[in-house]
Motif scaffolding. Structure first.
Motif, PDB file in Angstrom:
ATOM      1  N   UNK A 182       0.994  -1.598  -0.123  1.00 18.22           N
ATOM      2  CA  UNK A 182       0.010   0.010  -0.074  1.00 18.22           C
ATOM      3  C   UNK A 182       0.218   1.094  -0.051  1.00 18.22           C
ATOM      4  N   UNK A 183       2.171   1.535   0.752  1.00 17.26           N
ATOM      5  CA  UNK A 183       2.653   2.165   0.772  1.00 17.26           C
ATOM      6  C   UNK A 183       3.658   2.886  -0.602  1.00 17.26           C
ATOM      7  N   UNK A 184       3.580   1.734  -1.322  1.00 17.14           N
ATOM      8  CA  UNK A 184       4.362   1.741  -2.340  1.00 17.14           C
ATOM      9  C   UNK A 184       3.804   2.277  -3.323  1.00 17.14           C
ATOM     10  N   UNK A 185       2.808   1.720  -3.302  1.00 20.80           N
ATOM     11  CA  UNK A 185       1.416   1.881  -4.306  1.00 20.80           C
ATOM     12  C   UNK A 185       0.798   3.626  -4.198  1.00 20.80           C
ATOM     13  N   UNK A 186       0.889   3.995  -2.772  1.00 19.86           N
ATOM     14  CA  UNK A 186       0.354   5.259  -2.673  1.00 19.86           C
ATOM     15  C   UNK A 186       1.409   6.118  -3.508  1.00 19.86           C
ATOM     16  N   UNK A 187       2.543   6.075  -3.631  1.00 17.16           N
ATOM     17  CA  UNK A 187       3.534   6.557  -4.438  1.00 17.16           C
ATOM     18  C   UNK A 187       4.595   7.910  -3.265  1.00 17.16           C
ATOM     19  N   UNK A 188       4.588   8.573  -2.471  1.00 16.60           N
ATOM     20  CA  UNK A 188       5.028   9.508  -1.899  1.00 16.60           C
ATOM     21  C   UNK A 188       5.753  10.153  -2.383  1.00 16.60           C
ATOM     22  N   UNK A 189       5.955  11.514  -2.094  1.00 12.15           N
ATOM     23  CA  UNK A 189       7.987  12.253  -2.149  1.00 12.15           C
ATOM     24  C   UNK A 189       8.582  11.930  -1.307  1.00 12.15           C
ATOM     25  N   UNK A 190       8.054  11.474   0.117  1.00 14.83           N
ATOM     26  CA  UNK A 190       9.132  11.586   0.656  1.00 14.83           C
ATOM     27  C   UNK A 190       8.686  10.000   1.207  1.00 14.83           C
TER      28      UNK A 190
ATOM     29  N   UNK B 180      12.256  -0.601  -5.446  1.00 12.68           N
ATOM     30  CA  UNK B 180      13.263   0.480  -5.468  1.00 12.68           C
ATOM     31  C   UNK B 180      13.954   2.145  -6.077  1.00 12.68           C
ATOM     32  N   UNK B 181      15.365   0.548  -7.273  1.00 14.67           N
ATOM     33  CA  UNK B 181      16.084   1.100  -8.180  1.00 14.67           C
ATOM     34  C   UNK B 181      15.260   2.815  -8.867  1.00 14.67           C
ATOM     35  N   UNK B 182      13.247   2.018  -9.301  1.00 12.34           N
ATOM     36  CA  UNK B 182      13.324   2.944 -10.551  1.00 12.34           C
ATOM     37  C   UNK B 182      12.057   3.582  -9.673  1.00 12.34           C
ATOM     38  N   UNK B 183      11.902   4.071  -8.310  1.00 14.05           N
ATOM     39  CA  UNK B 183      11.479   5.153  -7.388  1.00 14.05           C
ATOM     40  C   UNK B 183      12.229   6.534  -7.676  1.00 14.05           C
ATOM     41  N   UNK B 184      11.265   7.313  -8.075  1.00 11.98           N
ATOM     42  CA  UNK B 184      11.902   8.465  -8.336  1.00 11.98           C
ATOM     43  C   UNK B 184      11.772   9.881  -7.340  1.00 11.98           C
ATOM     44  N   UNK B 185      11.304   9.705  -6.364  1.00  8.81           N
ATOM     45  CA  UNK B 185      11.200  10.353  -4.851  1.00  8.81           C
ATOM     46  C   UNK B 185      11.759   9.752  -3.700  1.00  8.81           C
ATOM     47  N   UNK B 186      11.970  11.083  -3.334  1.00 10.23           N
ATOM     48  CA  UNK B 186      13.113  10.878  -2.167  1.00 10.23           C
ATOM     49  C   UNK B 186      12.440   9.928  -1.396  1.00 10.23           C
ATOM     50  N   UNK B 187      13.791   9.017  -0.739  1.00  8.60           N
ATOM     51  CA  UNK B 187      13.544   7.525   0.341  1.00  8.60           C
ATOM     52  C   UNK B 187      14.570   7.532   1.612  1.00  8.60           C
ATOM     53  N   UNK B 188      14.142   7.612   1.837  1.00  8.42           N
ATOM     54  CA  UNK B 188      14.822   7.103   3.618  1.00  8.42           C
ATOM     55  C   UNK B 188      14.660   5.920   4.270  1.00  8.42           C
ATOM     56  N   UNK B 189      15.825   4.982   3.993  1.00  6.48           N
ATOM     57  CA  UNK B 189      15.899   3.136   4.389  1.00  6.48           C
ATOM     58  C   UNK B 189      17.042   2.957   5.179  1.00  6.48           C
ATOM     59  N   UNK B 190      15.864   2.427   6.343  1.00  4.91           N
ATOM     60  CA  UNK B 190      17.135   1.938   7.461  1.00  4.91           C
ATOM     61  C   UNK B 190      16.710   0.629   6.870  1.00  4.91           C
TER      62      UNK B 190
END
Length: 626
Positions: free
Chosen positions: A159-167, A189-199
């Motif tokens: 659901x989170x990936x589908x929603x496509x947030x900016x962060x 995630x390689x093709x995701x074009x927004x800012x991401x912070x991943x633990x």
């Protein structure tokens, strides 16, 4: 741009974050790393707005949409597909409005907007994400309440990936995934074009997806460019510089202290001594880089058993009579085997692991195991079932009732629970510490075979490397289920694919399997596949290398024993030569000439034994380096 400005968080009287500041680049893919318990999840909750810091602030664009998985997993009678589609709030709101809207002009605006956001393609996109995370078509239509907590966490991630947030904020997203879903997530995630912070503690994900590493240590954060390998190199250089500065400072302090001690009492040099004393007081000590006990894994060596340890011949196994999960399984495990079980969750990896651990009987066929076989079986359930009110020492003492207190503490010490750590309550331990305790408990009787089902969950990157080293040093057999392919590549030399209701040897490599999962080797792809290594030949070479290593180690050990024996004999002869009254009876009867000749003979034998020991030891080192 995401700015962390002086973030300070105190929990339970302890400072978790201490004026942590960093400017994260717009569109950056940031990997947040740090040791277990360092405060990574706390920082993520601050960024997500779920925790108010005691001091400092988080600055981001006002219009930015933020996505973060809440602690509560989705539940109810809704299906995974419905839950994922509902995550697009604008689409859901417009569809609801369209059903009740009577104004044709407004209805036209709604449909124009639905077309603009490609609402008609949303079900197919949601289904693709669910398939990637392991949900087939039938599973997508089942109610959420029919799934375990781990599978519902996958729905939340979808659901989170589908929603496509900016962060996009992801906290250990692969913890509930198998290897196949982890590979899909990494590719997504390689093709995701927004800012991401991943633990994450997945070395491959941190190398292949992120472009910056945010390192959290002692409450502070430091931003490094590049993936994990680049960070590791830069951090090692920084630590070396720090250690060099500490050594230089220690030398300078010693020099100042010596001058003060020699010149304080002399009137002519008292002022200079006082000046140096002030300089010494102002000098801020540089802390020594301390060893981390969370990196301690030391599996006890088992007694030797003749191969095979376990032999399966057309075995079937399951939970209900007449309904096997796996059938026609033929597999042999020898004392030095390193086997990785591959296959999607639900295909039967855990069922096969439980059969090998003798927790399930063979329904059909045969399973033969040596009678003295001891198995250490690790699962996440063991970690979760630890009594939070008891200490590590209490847990181990219950399982080793006949052992001395020293032996109990020695087993805990193998896994970093020494001193006060042994008396820490489980409820106060980090996830990584609880995992280490579970490993300590299952290996208390030096098992001949370790079966480890996702042992790296909650372990940080350095702890995973330490676990890999410990497994490679362990002299027993290892059966491994893990989504950490870096660990599989460094540990396993046999791959077994659990799929289609059976288990069989997989002749390719981990890279081959990765390509197969991602569909890179399908016919008609237009890409010429790179030549693949012969996995069987690799396994044969690895087995031969292990045999040579074992033979060389035995040779070195025998030479070492011979050296000790000859050195003892040499001392006896020398005693007879220089102190006949204390010599052995047979030596006291020999003449000086005979003793000198005997001394020379033993010396020659000793030199030969030392040469053999050096040759065998160097050969072992060369083999291990290769």
């Amino acid at each position: 741009m995401l700015n962390l400005s002086g973030i300070t968080v105190r929990l339970g009287g302890r400072t978790i974050l201490d004026c942590a500041s960093a400017a994260l680049p717009p569109g950056g893919r940031i990997g947040l790393i740090g040791r277990n318990g360092a405060g990574k999840s706390t920082l993520m909750r601050v960024v997500a707005g779920l925790l108010e810091p005691d001091e400092g602030s988080v600055e981001m664009p006002r219009a930015a949409r933020l996505g973060y998985i809440a602690q509560e997993t989705p539940a109810g009678s809704g299906t995974p597909l419905e839950t994922v589609l509902a995550a697009d709030l604008e689409r859901a709101r417009l569809l609801d409005e369209a059903e009740s809207e009577a104004d044709p002009h407004r209805l036209a605006e709604i449909h124009d907007r639905l077309n603009a956001i490609a609402a008609h393609a949303a079900p197919a996109r949601a289904a693709r994400i669910l398939v990637g995370l392991g949900f087939d078509e039938e599973m997508q239509q089942r109610p959420l309440d029919s799934f375990s907590g781990g599978w519902r966490m996958r729905v939340a991630l979808a659901a989170l990936l589908f929603s496509g947030p900016d962060l996009l904020l992801l906290d250990e997203p692969s913890n509930h995934l198998d290897l196949e879903a982890t590979l899909w997530l990494e590719n997504f995630l390689k093709s995701y074009r927004a800012t991401m912070l991943i633990v994450s503690h997945e070395r491959d994900l941190l190398n292949n997806v992120v472009d910056h590493i945010l390192h959290l240590k002692q409450g502070k954060v430091t931003l490094y460019p590049g993936g994990y390998d680049a960070f590791e190199k830069q951090h090692a250089e920084r630590m070396a510089q720090l250690e060099s500065a500490r050594a230089n400072q220690a030398a300078q302090r010693a020099k100042l202290q010596d001058y003060i001690a020699r010149n304080s009492a002399r009137a002519s040099t008292a002022k200079q001594a006082q000046s140096r004393a002030k300089a010494l007081a102002r000098m801020q000590p540089i802390a020594e880089v301390a060893a981390d006990p969370s990196l301690s894994f030391d599996f006890p060596s088992p007694a030797e058993l003749k191969p095979p340890l376990v032999n399966l011949d057309m075995a079937a196994v399951g939970y209900e009579p007449g309904k096997p999960i796996l059938s026609r399984v033929s597999l042999r495990l020898d004392p030095d085997d390193r086997i990785a079980l591959l296959g999607r969750n639900g295909n039967g990896k855990t069922t096969l692991a439980r059969l090998l651990a003798a927790q399930l009987p063979a329904m059909e066929g045969e399973m033969n195991a040596t009678g003295k076989l001891k198995v250490g079986y690790f699962t996440q359930y063991q970690v979760e079932e630890l009594d939070s009110g008891d200490t590590a020492l209490q847990h181990m003492s219950r399982l080793m009732p006949k052992a001395t207190p020293a032996a109990v503490r020695a087993q805990l010490g193998r896994f970093g629970f020494s001193g006060e750590k042994a008396t820490m309550q489980v409820g106060k331990m980090s996830g990584g510490e609880r995992a280490r305790l579970a490993l300590a408990l299952i290996t208390r009787d030096a098992p001949h075979m370790l079966i480890l089902d996702e042992p790296t969950n909650h372990l940080d990157v350095d702890a995973r490397e330490a676990l890999v080293q410990a497994l490679n040093d362990y002299s027993g057999a290892v059966v491994l289920v893990s989504h950490d392919r870096h660990m599989l590549e460094l540990t396993a030399d046999r791959l077994v694919l659990v799929d289609g209701g059976t288990a069989r040897e997989y002749s390719g490599s981990i890279d081959d399997y990765t390509d197969m999962i991602l569909g890179k080797n399908q016919e008609g792809s237009g890409e010429k596949a790179a030549p693949k290594r012969d996995r069987k030949e690799d396994r044969r070479a690895a087995a031969e290398a292990r045999e040579r290593s074992q033979a060389l180690r035995k040779s070195a050990k025998a030479a070492e024993a011979e050296i000790a024996k000859l050195e003892g004999r040499k001392r006896e002869i020398e005693r007879a030569m220089f102190d006949p009254s204390s010599a052995a009876p047979e030596d006291s009867k020999r003449t000086m000439t005979e003793l000198m000749k005997l001394h020379a003979d033993v010396g020659a034998q000793l030199a030969e034994a030392e040469a053999k020991w050096i040759e065998a030891s160097e050969a072992v080192e060369r083999l291990e380096a290769a």
